[in-house]
Design a protein around this motif. Structure first.
Motif, short mmCIF file in Angstrom:
data_model
loop_
_atom_site.label_atom_id
_atom_site.label_comp_id
_atom_site.label_asym_id
_atom_site.label_seq_id
_atom_site.Cartn_x
_atom_site.Cartn_y
_atom_site.Cartn_z
N LEU A 35 16.17 16.45 34.19
CA LEU A 35 15.73 14.80 34.27
C LEU A 35 15.33 14.10 35.63
CD1 LEU A 35 18.26 13.35 31.31
CD2 LEU A 35 16.13 13.59 31.19
N ARG A 36 15.80 14.30 36.47
CA ARG A 36 15.47 14.08 37.69
C ARG A 36 13.88 13.85 37.98
NH1 ARG A 36 21.59 14.18 40.71
NH2 ARG A 36 22.21 12.09 40.38
N GLN A 37 13.71 14.90 37.47
CA GLN A 37 12.50 15.49 37.96
C GLN A 37 10.47 14.76 37.22
OE1 GLN A 37 12.17 20.13 37.64
NE2 GLN A 37 14.61 20.25 38.24
N ASP A 38 11.13 14.00 36.01
CA ASP A 38 11.19 13.20 35.46
C ASP A 38 10.72 11.95 35.54
OD1 ASP A 38 9.62 11.53 33.04
OD2 ASP A 38 9.93 12.96 32.33
N HIS A 40 8.89 9.47 34.86
CA HIS A 40 9.63 8.28 33.96
C HIS A 40 11.01 7.81 33.58
CE1 HIS A 40 4.91 8.19 32.11
NE2 HIS A 40 5.71 9.12 32.95
N ALA A 41 11.48 9.01 33.56
CA ALA A 41 13.03 8.81 33.15
C ALA A 41 13.65 8.37 34.50
CB ALA A 41 14.10 10.22 33.44
N LEU A 42 13.70 9.02 35.54
CA LEU A 42 14.00 8.06 36.84
C LEU A 42 13.81 6.62 36.40
CD1 LEU A 42 12.50 9.99 39.43
CD2 LEU A 42 14.93 9.47 38.77
N GLU A 43 12.84 6.09 36.34
CA GLU A 43 12.74 4.31 36.10
C GLU A 43 13.58 3.97 35.05
OE1 GLU A 43 11.13 2.06 37.55
OE2 GLU A 43 9.60 4.20 39.30
N GLU A 64 22.61 4.55 37.19
CA GLU A 64 21.20 4.82 36.94
C GLU A 64 20.95 6.37 37.70
OE1 GLU A 64 18.98 3.17 39.64
OE2 GLU A 64 19.81 3.15 41.78
N LEU A 65 20.26 7.54 37.16
CA LEU A 65 20.13 8.50 36.94
C LEU A 65 20.08 9.04 38.19
CD1 LEU A 65 19.29 10.93 35.34
CD2 LEU A 65 17.19 10.75 35.87
N MET A 66 19.59 8.22 39.88
CA MET A 66 19.03 9.22 40.74
C MET A 66 21.32 8.54 41.11
SD MET A 66 17.76 10.76 43.05
CE MET A 66 15.88 10.83 42.17
N SER A 67 21.51 7.99 40.57
CA SER A 67 22.92 7.10 41.19
C SER A 67 23.81 8.47 40.37
CB SER A 67 23.33 6.21 41.22
OG SER A 67 22.71 5.59 42.20
N PHE A 68 23.88 8.68 39.09
CA PHE A 68 24.72 9.86 39.01
C PHE A 68 25.15 11.33 39.27
CE2 PHE A 68 25.85 13.00 35.17
CZ PHE A 68 26.91 12.50 34.39
N GLN A 188 9.53 8.74 28.58
CA GLN A 188 7.91 8.85 28.20
C GLN A 188 7.54 7.45 27.70
OE1 GLN A 188 6.34 12.23 28.70
NE2 GLN A 188 8.18 13.12 30.34
N ALA A 189 7.78 7.40 26.09
CA ALA A 189 7.11 6.80 25.73
C ALA A 189 7.41 5.16 25.86
CB ALA A 189 8.26 6.80 24.12
N LEU A 190 9.04 4.98 26.02
CA LEU A 190 9.05 3.23 25.84
C LEU A 190 8.33 3.26 27.83
CD1 LEU A 190 13.11 3.90 26.07
CD2 LEU A 190 11.61 3.34 24.56
#
Length: 353
Positions: A35-38, A40-43, A64-68, A188-190
């Motif tokens: 997910l960290r490579q996406d 949109h997911a990072l946001e 948040e994803l980057m801090s997990f 991505q949809a969001l």
């Protein structure tokens, strides 16, 4: 920025000891890494982890994803599904932002509930509370691992009950890939401003995950796993012995999976941390007994290497032993004198699984 909250609610009961727990840890790391490579997911994606065995608790708050960073998963005795559901609902109430006149709230949270066993606590109240107050504001996907999960209870909770045949590396790796793809598509949809499509289960079959229809699940197979807890006589550290039911040949010599014969083969002996007891339910009834003659195989101590982990102290708890002689029981501190090995079986209280 509106967040997409993801709650991972994972079963860390004794039956997950060894390879299943290790592969679950890897699956969680894989989900986060992909997910960290996406972008949109990072946001948008924020992740929390709730674990449950005999007790339930949050081990990672919503971040948040980057801090997990995937935590070390604990292990305990019991499967407190009702308590786990209550913890999930509490976390949603506390951590998910609601829309108000002054702010836009988070997107609908997604809960992935993974379990491999039957509940050992009461679930009725928690299921009613979920269906009444949370089912319309969160998407819960239940995933069963192996044959021991109670799918009928899960189907009372959600229509989205998925089944993995096992809890090994291949199955959980495919599960991780499906979760990653599903969450990435949602984020991505969001990010594009589309209406939240929800997690699609259509591609679960491509990942080797089957969707169970209402009434399709079977009651879990009884007595598939025997777990026993002991302590090292030298370090006093705990360990867990895990035995799996063996298929025994019938009178014609064919194998029919007759677990009712009550014979179990050693799967492994695993060193435990003391927090195992923090995650284990207190017994409200005497432990179910198993006779040692039903158990095939004895493991050495994972802590000190003693020849056997099947010596019995005066307090009827297991300890390791490296031969005849006097030793101090690491449970009760009483001296016990061990003689030569005997083929006589004895009864021992089994864990909650």
């Amino acid at each position: 920025m509106r967040r997409l909250p993801i709650f991972l609610c994972v079963d860390v009961s004794e039956s997950m000891a060894g390879e299943p727990l290790m592969q679950l840890q890897k699956a969680m790391e894989s989900i986060v890494g992909q997910l960290r490579q996406d972008p949109h997911a990072l946001e948008t994606v924020h992740i929390s982890v709730i674990a449950f065995a005999g007790r339930a608790g949050m081990i990672v708050p919503l971040v948040e994803l980057m801090s997990f960073y995937p935590p070390r998963l604990p292990l305990g005795g019991g499967t407190a599904l009702g308590e786990a559901l209550d913890e999930v609902m509490t976390r949603i109430e506390v951590e998910v932002k609601k829309t108000t006149a002054h702010q836009r709230g988070d997107w609908e949270p997604i809960v992935y509930l993974l379990t491999d066993g039957r509940p050992t606590d009461r679930t009725d109240s928690a299921i009613r509370r979920w269906r009444k107050h949370f089912a319309s504001r969160a998407h819960l996907i239940a995933v069963t691992l192996g044959k021991g999960a109670d799918t009928q209870v899960l189907q009372q909770l959600t229509d989205d009950v998925l089944s993995l045949e096992g809890s090994g590396g291949d199955e959980l790796a495919r599960f991780a890939q499906w979760v990653t793809a599903s969450v990435a598509a949602q984020s991505q949809a969001l990010d594009a401003g589309s209406a939240a499509p929800g997690i699609s289960l259509a591609k679960a079959g491509d990942a080797g995950i089957s969707l169970l229809k209402a009434g399709e699940g079977k009651p879990p197979e009884d007595d598939q796993v025997v777990v026993l807890t002991g302590r090292c006589s030298k370090s006093r550290k705990p360990y867990l012995l895990k035995y799996q039911a063996l298929d025994m040949p019938d009178v014609l010599g064919s194998f029919g999976g007759q677990a009712a014969t009550g014979v179990y083969g050693l799967e492994g002996c695993y060193g435990l941390e003391e927090d195992y007891f923090d995650w284990t339910a207190e017994r409200t009834a005497p432990a179910t007994q198993v006779n040692t003659n039903q158990l095939e195989g004895v493991a050495p101590c994972p802590h000190c290497g003693a020849a056997t982990t099947f010596a019995l102290g005066r307090c009827d708890h297991l300890m390791c032993c490296d031969g005849p002689g006097e030793q101090t029981c690491p449970w009760c501190d009483m001296e016990v004198n061990f003689g030569p090995g005997s083929s006589d079986g004895f009864d021992i209280g089994r864990g909650l699984g």
